[in-house]
Design an enzyme around this catalytic site. Structure first.
Site, short mmCIF file in Angstrom:
data_model
loop_
_atom_site.label_atom_id
_atom_site.label_comp_id
_atom_site.label_asym_id
_atom_site.label_seq_id
_atom_site.Cartn_x
_atom_site.Cartn_y
_atom_site.Cartn_z
N ASP A 59 -5.11 0.53 8.01
CA ASP A 59 -5.54 -0.18 9.22
C ASP A 59 -5.64 -1.67 8.92
OD1 ASP A 59 -7.91 -0.08 7.72
OD2 ASP A 59 -9.17 0.15 9.49
N TYR A 61 -6.76 -5.61 8.31
CA TYR A 61 -7.89 -6.28 7.69
C TYR A 61 -8.95 -6.53 8.76
CZ TYR A 61 -4.69 -7.28 3.79
OH TYR A 61 -3.81 -7.18 2.75
N PHE A 72 -0.66 -5.42 5.25
CA PHE A 72 -0.89 -6.18 4.01
C PHE A 72 -0.78 -7.69 4.19
CE2 PHE A 72 0.47 -1.98 2.44
CZ PHE A 72 -0.63 -1.65 1.66
N HIS A 180 -2.16 3.06 -4.67
CA HIS A 180 -2.36 1.91 -3.77
C HIS A 180 -2.56 0.64 -4.60
CE1 HIS A 180 -4.24 -0.53 -0.59
NE2 HIS A 180 -3.66 0.31 0.26
#
Length: 213
Positions: A59, A61, A72, A180
């Site tokens: 989701d 920031y 990202f 991740h």
């Protein structure tokens, strides 16, 4: 075909209307990221026909002046989140590129679909919109890219992204997985995974112009 044509049936579903209305009403009393006009930036900047790579995030920031509709990516001039910092560390280790610009719009315009599976979030409340229905919509996007005849690289970082591997059954495509890039998990298999060079090698082998990372 355009995204609107591909997603027409989904956009006309009652749940999607309810989802957009829910967020519209919530914006009246809450701060929601990204801005209304940026929610679908990933689709705007990377048309369906131009998708070469898909990077799946979770989701947006949830801090001020960060999210702008690309997984990202952070608007230029703002602090770099730890996950993005680690992505740039791997980019340098992989291709020798030192990148400092946190806005990944140039990647999107190169054909990298930077897709969060949840497209909105409440300020300072990560995953606050995870039950709103976004995943149904974004899964349709992923399934549509899977059906492309031209080769695509799917980059799945972390367990949430890897969950979507079950929708990727087209043998023309390449699927890359690792942990991740967050500080909590990057050391397990993200660092040293060389996703950028592997992506470009695959694209070149298939007669597709590589990404200018």
């Amino acid at each position: 075909m355009t995204w609107r044509e591909i997603l027409k049936d989904e956009i006309e579903q009652p749940y999607f209307y309810h989802l957009l209305n829910l967020i519209k009403n919530e914006r009246r009393s809450q701060t929601i990221y990204p801005k209304h006009e940026d929610v679908f930036n990933a689709l705007v900047l990377t048309p369906y026909e131009e998708v070469k790579v898909v990077i799946i995030g979770q989701d947006p920031y949830h801090g001020e002046n960060q999210a702008h509709g690309l997984a990202f990516s952070v608007l230029a001039g703002n602090p770099m989140p730890p996950s993005l910092r680690n992505i740039f560390i791997e980019l340098h280790g992989d291709l020798g590129i030192r990148r400092r610009n946190t806005d990944l719009s140039d990647w999107a315009k190169e054909g990298v679909l930077l897709l969060n599976t949840i497209l909105t979030v409440r300020k300072a409340e990560p995953l606050s919109h995870q039950n709103y229905g976004w995943q149904r919509f974004t899964t349709k996007i992923i399934e549509a890219v899977n059906q492309k005849d031209s080769p695509v690289v799917f980059i799945l970082w972390g367990n949430n992204a890897i969950e979507f591997k079950k929708y990727l059954n087209n043998p023309k495509h390449l699927v890359l997985t690792s942990s991740h890039p967050s500080p909590l998990s990057a050391r397990y298999s993200f660092f040293g995974s060389r996703p950028f060079s592997k992506t470009n090698k695959f694209l070149i082998q298939n007669g597709v112009k590589p990404i200018n990372w």
